[in-house]
Structure formats: C-alpha cells, structure tokens
Design an enzyme around this catalytic site. Structure first.
Site, PDB file in Angstrom:
ATOM      1  N   ASP B   7       0.790 -66.541-127.234  1.00  4.88           N
ATOM      2  CA  ASP B   7       1.053 -65.853-125.970  1.00  4.88           C
ATOM      3  C   ASP B   7       0.332 -64.515-126.057  1.00  4.88           C
ATOM      4  O   ASP B   7       0.828 -63.576-126.680  1.00  4.88           O
ATOM      5  CB  ASP B   7       2.567 -65.654-125.786  1.00  4.88           C
ATOM      6  CG  ASP B   7       2.873 -64.985-124.451  1.00  4.88           C
ATOM      7  OD1 ASP B   7       2.187 -65.285-123.461  1.00  4.88           O
ATOM      8  OD2 ASP B   7       3.797 -64.143-124.412  1.00  4.88           O
ATOM      9  N   GLU B  68      -2.228 -69.239-123.755  1.00  6.77           N
ATOM     10  CA  GLU B  68      -1.945 -69.125-122.321  1.00  6.77           C
ATOM     11  C   GLU B  68      -3.226 -68.833-121.556  1.00  6.77           C
ATOM     12  O   GLU B  68      -4.011 -67.969-121.928  1.00  6.77           O
ATOM     13  CB  GLU B  68      -0.925 -68.014-122.041  1.00  6.77           C
ATOM     14  CG  GLU B  68      -0.444 -68.047-120.594  1.00  6.77           C
ATOM     15  CD  GLU B  68       0.517 -66.924-120.259  1.00  6.77           C
ATOM     16  OE1 GLU B  68       1.548 -66.816-120.919  1.00  6.77           O
ATOM     17  OE2 GLU B  68       0.206 -66.162-119.319  1.00  6.77           O
ATOM     18  N   ASP B 141       8.092 -63.025-126.182  1.00  6.57           N
ATOM     19  CA  ASP B 141       6.701 -63.427-126.433  1.00  6.57           C
ATOM     20  C   ASP B 141       6.632 -64.557-127.457  1.00  6.57           C
ATOM     21  O   ASP B 141       5.789 -65.446-127.369  1.00  6.57           O
ATOM     22  CB  ASP B 141       5.877 -62.239-126.949  1.00  6.57           C
ATOM     23  CG  ASP B 141       6.135 -60.991-126.128  1.00  6.57           C
ATOM     24  OD1 ASP B 141       5.311 -60.689-125.262  1.00  6.57           O
ATOM     25  OD2 ASP B 141       7.181 -60.346-126.343  1.00  6.57           O
TER      26      ASP B 141
END
Lengths: 191, 191
Positions: B7, B68, B141
């Site tokens: 992330d 991501e 996260d």
C-alpha cells in the site's frame, strides 16, 4: 562541479551530464535518452530506466543529480509515469550517496534563456550555444536534461554574494525560484 | 502461492505477506509499515522505502507483488509521493524478477468484502477474519497491504472456469475489475 540532469519520462527519459567551472563556463560531458517500449509492463520499463540512470551515475560520478520537479496538475495522462520515473531516479542517486535537487521547468528555462516562459526550441538553442555544440542535442528530452544540469550548476552562484554580477538569465532564475517556493508554500507544488 | 501486498505511501508504506492455498484459504505470513519522517528529503525517504520493500522481497520470496493502482485524480497533495513510492516498489520487484500486479482500491474492497465501496474499517475487519487474526492489523496501511495481497491471490480463481463456484465477493471483484478496465480504456486510469 559535475551535474547530471534527468528529464523524467517513461517513453523517453533524457539524461545529460555537464561540467561547470567557477567562472560559469559549462562543458558537455555526455547525453543520451533512455527509451522504453510502450508494449512492456510498467515495472519492466521503470527498471530499465533505473538501470540506465544508475549506470550513468557510476560512469560519470556527478556531484549532484538535478531532476525536473513534476507538477501534479500537468497533463493527467502522462503525469503518473513521469512521477514514477522521477521517484526511481531519486532512489538511484540517493542509493549512491549523490545529492538530489529538483527544479521546475520555469526555473530551468529562466536559468538557461533568461525567460521562464521560453519555448522548447529556444531552450535547445541556448543549450547548444552554452555548451558550444555544433548541433542542437536531439531528442529534445536530452536537451532538457542538459538544461536542468546547467540550471543546477548555476544555482549556487546566482544565490551567492556574487549575484550582483549575475547575468539577466541568473536574475530571472532567482525570481522564478522565489515564485516556485511561494507556490510550494501555497500548496501548489506537490513533489 | 505467496503474495506481498504494497500500500504505497511516503509517510507510511504498508507491506503485507500472505500464503494462499488452492482451496482459497489464506494465511498471514507477516506485515509491517515502512515509515519515513517528513523532515527528510524525498530522495532519502524513497530510498528507505525501496530498501524496506527490497529486503522483504528477499526475506519472504513472494511469487507476486501486488501494488495499489494510484489514480491521478485522487487527493492532489499526496498523489505525487504515492506515485513515486509505487514506481519505486515496482522497480524493487522487477529487479528481483518478481511478477508485479496493480489493483485498484475498488477491486481490493470488492475482493475482500464483496462491496467495492466498503469503508476502511470493514476492510480491516474482513482481513482479520480471513487471516484468522485476534486483532485488526494496525496501522490501516498494513491491513490495506494484506487486503491487496488477498485480492491478488484470489484473482486467478475468480477468472478461471471455477468462477461458477465463486463467492459473492469474487463476483463483485470480477465486476469491479471489468469496470476498472473500461475506465482505463476511457483514459481515466493513468498508472
């Protein structure tokens, strides 16, 4: 002082190395573009550019790497790749303990031509003249990388007590730099 | 199959490693966040994250790294750092010959919760349940990185002939994935 300029781009990343003397004379060392095919995956393309940047840092041992500061509000279609390449180039320099500096396109144009809104053609022409080349560096990405390097090499002088003796180009650079800092404080600059 | 999720973020980058069996069971291997102080220069911060990502790839030897997919139109103030980190993470994986996959937040939420618009809290809760953890992974996260890894591990199954037997979550994933592809063709997706 030896400076390597990086004009970040995923399709073509411009690299340019110059030497600058205390008398503001600049000399070409080398330039190239690192090109990657659109058909490849982004991670492979970024790796190729990382390796090209890393190899040139090791080959030419610059004192600093000057990278174009990318604005988030620029062309949305290309900004992602450009930002990724700038990040990757920063890491290659940091990994080798080389100083990294970011300069906006306006700063670079002002430093090289005296006009922060100069066109690409004018920048190429000035780079050719300043480095005493017989032809304009091609492609334009390489000329931009050389302009970035020159901009960085001239920066300390422009901001030093010697600024009294600065050229119109250097004065324009100081102004553009101040304007960029102001915009950054206002939250416009995102890199 | 072992997957490492990333992330991306400059202040906190979430990393999460899972093992997935052919029966869709997922198991936690490890998670952490790589944090960097805002006071440091961007190139030093990116290098720290690159090193953390590289070390974890070498330590856990994932079959794939799922990152991501960053949208250019997200929050302008943080998108630059996020894109740079995603590019840096891609290079660390590519350099070690590890497959890289990008998944949109919508795909990840749909894969894990069955709802592409699920909130952060719901994603954390499902990650905890799917990995049979006693507590929600903190910070968020890290939970997002684990969700990314699960999303990737489940992808081939959702798209295989076995899709007939897919769960509602997997069906939602396929739909979200198709919508993302469509948006990408329309020029919305920039990474």
């Amino acid at each position: 002082m030896r400076v390597m300029g990086v004009d970040p781009g995923l399709t073509r990343c411009g690299l340019g190395v110059i030497d600058a003397s205390s008398s503001r004379t600049v000399r070409l060392v080398a330039y190239r573009t690192a090109s990657t095919p659109a058909g490849q995956t982004t991670d492979r393309r970024l790796l190729q550019i990382a390796e090209a940047v890393g190899q040139w840092i090791e080959l030419y041992q610059p004192d600093a790497v000057a990278i174009e500061r990318v604005f988030a509000r620029r062309d949305v279609d290309t900004v992602a790749g450009t930002m990724q390449v700038s990040g990757v180039a920063m890491v290659e320099a940091a990994r080798r303990g080389v100083e990294v500096a970011l300069h906006t396109p306006t700063e670079v144009k002002a430093a090289v031509t005296g006009d922060g809104r100069a066109g690409k053609e004018q920048v190429s022409r000035m780079v050719m003249r300043l480095l005493r080349l017989e032809d304009k560096p091609r492609p334009a990405d390489a000329a931009d990388a050389l302009a970035l390097a020159i901009c960085h090499a001239w920066r300390p002088l422009a901001l030093s007590p010697l600024a009294e003796a600065a050229t119109p180009a250097q004065k324009a650079w100081v102004e553009a730099s101040r304007a960029a800092t102001k915009r950054a404080r206002q939250g416009w600059v995102t890199v």
